[in-house]
Design an enzyme around this catalytic site. Structure first.
Site: not given
Ligand code: NCD
Ligand code: ZN
Length: 343
Positions: A13, A15, A99, A136, A174, A247
């Site tokens: 997971h 970003h 997702k 989520h 998460h 995450d």
């Molecule tokens: C994530 C993001 O910034 O894209 N932020 C987070 O707090 N985890 C989005 C997400 O996964 O909820």
């Molecule tokens: Zn995330």
């Protein structure tokens, strides 16, 4: 145990963002992990296989040539996702999951699903084509306390989802609560969960230690100590339903240090070292490999990696800030001591 060699891990997971930010953060992940499940919450979101293919190309183009890394792409589920798109995703070599974000739950989730009732046919198609659903798992109803959003999602939606789609592989992403750990442990084998390093290392006091700490603000929120302990027990316990998902979610310092700061913690700089610390603190270093390198590929039905990494106990200082895209990112552990080092 002061050192350990494990199969090269994957991040289930992550970003990575796009453009200059992608360029800045990708090497941190690619140094440690062979593969990552890449989140689709760009602006606009990655909702089609064609967009996922283009995003994948941008990630590969941003990858330093010396690093070996495979992005595993995902689609962003919306009220308008079609069953045709699910078929195309299942036929593709590179889309590995879809997702679900509840509309308005987190960063760039405005296009998220407004009602799970709207996507029943799409979930049927995913079940039929064996394409995993990543959740989520929070409700966004205004009357629900923000710390209860995950527990209420389980009660209101997840119980029904797992019952109605008994062959749909799902990952509760998460997880942050003992409630989620118990639910996943009790569920059938098609239900798994990822756990972040920050939810294993911190409890909610970290958001308010001596003042407001925006760099410890993420969604789902970090919870009480009893929940952190339940997550740590799940992670180090060897149950194949739990695996590594950082995450890691980069935002610039200015976006976080604001009167309406963004949610997200950047842990990618030293993610595997942070997980090693958790496992070492729990006398379970011998189970790090299962959590970081085996349970994830087994669930996703991908081969485990063949190369290895080596970690050793050694103190070093995390920089207070990292330069990224002409701005700064404040990483998890900023300016503080790390206890493990990846060779
Ligand atoms: C994530 C993001 O910034 O894209 N932020 C987070 O707090 N985890 C989005 C997400 O996964 O909820
Ligand atoms: Zn995330």
């Amino acid at each position: 145990m002061d050192q350990i060699t494990i199969i090269r891990p994957d991040d289930w997971h992550l970003h990575l963002r796009d453009g200059a930010m992608l360029q800045a953060v990708l090497p941190d992940t690619a140094r440690q992990f062979a593969r990552a499940i890449v989140m689709p919450n760009l602006k606009p979101p990655v909702t089609t296989v064609a967009q996922a293919a283009a995003y994948r190309e941008r990630i590969l183009a941003a990858l330093p040539p010396a690093l070996d890394f495979t992005p595993l792409m995902t689609l962003y589920l919306t009220d308008n996702t079609t069953t045709d798109e699910i078929e195309r995703a299942a036929d593709s070599e590179f889309v590995h999951a879809v997702k679900y974000y509840p509309a308005g739950a987190t960063t760039n989730s405005d296009n998220g699903v407004t009602d799970l009732g709207h996507v029943q046919a799409v979930l049927e198609a995913m079940q039929k084509h064996d394409l995993p659903l990543l959740l989520h798992g929070e409700v966004t109803a205004a009357e629900i306390d923000v710390f209860d959003r995950e527990a209420v999602f389980i009660e209101r939606h997840l119980q029904r989802l797992t019952h109605d789609f008994p062959a749909l592989r799902m990952v509760l992403e998460h997880v942050t609560t003992a409630d989620a750990v118990q639910f996943v442990e009790a569920a059938e084998a098609h239900v798994a969960a990822t756990i972040t390093a920050h939810h294993l290392l911190l409890n909610r006091n970290a958001m308010f230690a001596g003042g407001l700490r925006p760099h410890h603000y993420c969604l789902p929120l970090i919870k009480r100590e009893q929940h952190r302990q339940a997550l740590a027990a799940a992670a180090v316990g060897g149950n194949p339903k739990f695996f590594l998902g950082t995450d890691s979610a980069p935002h610039t310092r200015t976006a976080k240090e604001s009167d309406c700061g963004c949610a997200g913690i950047y842990s990618a700089r030293a993610a595997i070292e942070l997980y090693a610390e958790v496992f070492a603190d729990n006398n379970a270093l011998q189970r790090l490999e299962g959590f970081a390198s085996c349970h994830g590929p087994d669930f996703y039905r991908l081969p485990r990696n063949t190369s290895t990494i080596h970690l050793r106990r050694e103190c070093w200082q995390m920089p207070p800030a990292l330069e990224a895209a002409g701005e700064q990112i404040v990483p998890l552990r900023a300016g503080a001591t790390m206890q493990w080092r990846l060779d």
